[in-house]
Design a protein around this motif. Structure first.
Motif, PDB file in Angstrom:
ATOM      1  N   UNK A   1       0.811  -1.221   0.000  1.00  0.00           N
ATOM      2  CA  UNK A   1       0.000   0.000   0.000  1.00  0.00           C
ATOM      3  C   UNK A   1       0.842   1.267   0.000  1.00  0.00           C
ATOM      4  N   UNK A   2       2.160   1.113   0.030  1.00  0.00           N
ATOM      5  CA  UNK A   2       3.001   2.300  -0.089  1.00  0.00           C
ATOM      6  C   UNK A   2       3.657   2.763   1.185  1.00  0.00           C
ATOM      7  N   UNK A   3       3.441   2.039   2.291  1.00  0.00           N
ATOM      8  CA  UNK A   3       4.126   2.434   3.530  1.00  0.00           C
ATOM      9  C   UNK A   3       5.576   1.948   3.474  1.00  0.00           C
ATOM     10  N   UNK A   4       6.445   2.656   4.171  1.00  0.00           N
ATOM     11  CA  UNK A   4       7.825   2.209   4.288  1.00  0.00           C
ATOM     12  C   UNK A   4       7.950   1.476   5.622  1.00  0.00           C
ATOM     13  N   UNK A   5       8.133   0.145   5.544  1.00  0.00           N
ATOM     14  CA  UNK A   5       8.299  -0.651   6.765  1.00  0.00           C
ATOM     15  C   UNK A   5       9.770  -1.049   6.842  1.00  0.00           C
ATOM     16  N   UNK A   6      10.474  -0.515   7.833  1.00  0.00           N
ATOM     17  CA  UNK A   6      11.903  -0.813   7.968  1.00  0.00           C
ATOM     18  C   UNK A   6      12.079  -2.189   8.603  1.00  0.00           C
ATOM     19  N   UNK A   7      12.983  -2.977   8.072  1.00  0.00           N
ATOM     20  CA  UNK A   7      13.293  -4.246   8.743  1.00  0.00           C
ATOM     21  C   UNK A   7      13.947  -3.928  10.086  1.00  0.00           C
ATOM     22  N   UNK A   8      13.595  -4.656  11.149  1.00  0.00           N
ATOM     23  CA  UNK A   8      14.266  -4.406  12.430  1.00  0.00           C
ATOM     24  C   UNK A   8      15.745  -4.771  12.356  1.00  0.00           C
ATOM     25  N   UNK A   9      16.507  -4.236  13.297  1.00  0.00           N
ATOM     26  CA  UNK A   9      17.932  -4.536  13.339  1.00  0.00           C
ATOM     27  C   UNK A   9      18.157  -5.832  14.118  1.00  0.00           C
ATOM     28  N   UNK A  10      19.364  -6.367  13.960  1.00  0.00           N
ATOM     29  CA  UNK A  10      19.741  -7.582  14.689  1.00  0.00           C
ATOM     30  C   UNK A  10      20.545  -7.177  15.916  1.00  0.00           C
ATOM     31  N   UNK A  11      20.309  -7.827  17.043  1.00  0.00           N
ATOM     32  CA  UNK A  11      21.110  -7.525  18.231  1.00  0.00           C
ATOM     33  C   UNK A  11      20.416  -7.997  19.471  1.00  0.00           C
ATOM     34  N   UNK A  12      20.823  -7.459  20.606  1.00  0.00           N
ATOM     35  CA  UNK A  12      20.271  -7.831  21.913  1.00  0.00           C
ATOM     36  C   UNK A  12      18.809  -7.414  21.994  1.00  0.00           C
ATOM     37  N   UNK A  13      17.962  -8.350  22.398  1.00  0.00           N
ATOM     38  CA  UNK A  13      16.541  -8.053  22.580  1.00  0.00           C
ATOM     39  C   UNK A  13      16.260  -7.960  24.088  1.00  0.00           C
TER      40      UNK A  13
END
Ligand code: CTP
Length: 408
Positions: A147-159
């Motif tokens: 639909x045109x939204x920009x969804x950034x992939x999350x980063x990798x690291x400590x959760x």
């Protein structure tokens, strides 16, 4: 004297905050917006207020804060806030808010705002890896992107807790950079594309503590990755020895040597549309690596014998010529030259069989480690494109424009 009437309107940003522990990082994102002249209306979800309270958001934004559609009803906030926004950014975006946004469920002020906004929308998801990878979340993300939204992939690291994996909120400064670019009106023309960028400089080990390296800082490669992600691409960044924060929404693969960089690039290009080789790859490596530190007292210093490293860019060109997967549709390289810049660049373009070669002059205070860059982009099928000295992001945008033109 300037009056309030002729002051330029401040860009109006809605910062949506949903209920993830990373809500505290959104305070920093908010500050970056307000300090650079944006008018920010924070719209948390009710549950997000359990992590960071209303007074914090109100004090930092200078605007009233509510999660509810029942406050100030006479101002019709559930419609007005979205209608008046130049940008809506949701950070952190939980699996719950992504699901609601994808399905048009509007039970609170934030989800109502998402339905009424006609401006660009950026989601910065943060959650546990399992939740991110769940087919339900992935399907919702795909719908939102479609639909045109920009969804950034999350980063990798400590959760939260002891585990690590994909799911971290990207660095607030990097989310801010993406938002600034989206606000500047750039379209998401690389949505649905996977691009691979190599960055930094390889290190070729002599022994466990010494290596042969180069001066590449990784700034240009990171600018390429950052701009591609902000234009909607899925980005794999193969980073060789770079000490910079991960760009938002980018999958970073860390490597050290040229051989590791080759393996990582070949793996990443298997399903990629384009590759831009911005890394400074060592042409040679020591023939043998000593397993223990070479001691000053141990013997006479021996010569370091060098052998050739594979030329990764040339190999990708060769694979494409021969139809030997993996190779991407568009291949771009960089050329660092100190003399006869154009002539050497043209010869290199032909030798490496790539579509584009970004040629820059290097030397003292030129290109390496500086925020600015200038270049000429050579291609086999068009006139050279001159890029005047400017931020590395500006150069990166021109490179992606030229790559985008050549994508099938
Ligand atoms: N490159 C590569 N593999 C190598 C060397 C370079 O993939 N072993 C890539 C770089 O990432 C860059 C391009 O080739 O995109 C040109 O790099 P450059 O150092 O300018 O060229 P070289 O091939 O090393 O030629 P020379 O050092 O002789 O100028």
């Amino acid at each position: 004297m300037r009056t309030s009437e002729d002051a330029p309107a401040r860009p109006s940003v809605v910062l949506g905050v949903s209920a993830g522990i990373a809500a505290y990082k959104a305070c920093e994102l908010l500050r970056l917006f307000t300090e650079s002249g944006h008018d920010v209306r924070v719209v948390p979800t009710r549950e997000a207020l359990r992590f960071v309270g209303e007074p914090t958001w109100a004090a930092l934004s200078g605007n009233p804060v509510t999660a509810d559609v029942w406050d100030s009803v006479h101002e019709v906030p559930h419609v007005r806030i979205g209608q008046g926004a130049d940008l809506v950014v949701v950070a952190p975006a939980t699996a719950d808010v992504l699901a609601k946004a994808a399905h048009g469920i509007a039970g609170d002020l934030l989800t109502n705002t998402l339905l009424t906004a006609r401006c660009p929308v950026v989601f910065a998801p943060a959650m546990h890896t399992e939740m991110w990878e769940h087919p339900a979340t992935q399907a919702n993300v795909a719908v939102l992107r479609e639909r045109g939204a920009l969804v950034l992939d999350p980063a990798v690291g400590r959760l939260t807790g002891a585990d690590t994996g994909r799911g971290r909120l990207p660095d607030p400064a990097e989310i801010f950079e993406v938002c600034r670019r989206v606000l500047s009106g750039r379209s998401l023309d690389l949505t649905g594309r996977h691009v691979v960028v190599s960055a930094g400089g390889t290190r070729e080990a002599i022994d466990p503590v010494r290596f042969i390296g180069n001066r590449s800082s990784g700034l240009q490669g990171y600018a390429l990755a950052r701009t591609a992600a902000a234009r909607g691409a899925r980005v794999t960044l193969v980073a060789a020895n770079v000490a910079l924060p991960d760009p938002a929404g980018v999958a970073v693969v860390r490597v050290e040597s040229a051989l590791q960089l080759r393996d990582a690039v070949l793996e990443a290009v298997a399903d990629a549309d384009a590759v831009v080789m911005a890394a400074a790859v060592a042409d040679f490596r020591p023939a043998a690596r000593s397993d223990s530190k070479i001691k000053k007292t141990s013997a006479e210093p021996g010569a370091v014998h060098l052998v050739k490293n594979p030329d990764i860019l040339a190999e990708l060109g060769e694979r494409r010529r021969e139809g030997a997967a993996p190779y991407p549709a568009v291949i771009a390289g960089f050329a660092a030259e100190t003399d006869d810049v154009l002539a050497n660049g043209r010869a290199k373009l032909a030798r490496k069989g790539c579509d584009l070669l970004v040629v820059n002059q290097v030397g003292e205070n030129l290109a390496f480690g500086t925020p600015d860059n200038a270049a000429v982009v050579l291609s086999a099928d068009a006139e050279p494109v001159e890029i005047p000295r400017g931020p590395k992001e500006a150069l990166a945008d021109v490179v992606w424009d030229l790559v985008a033109e050549r994508l099938p």
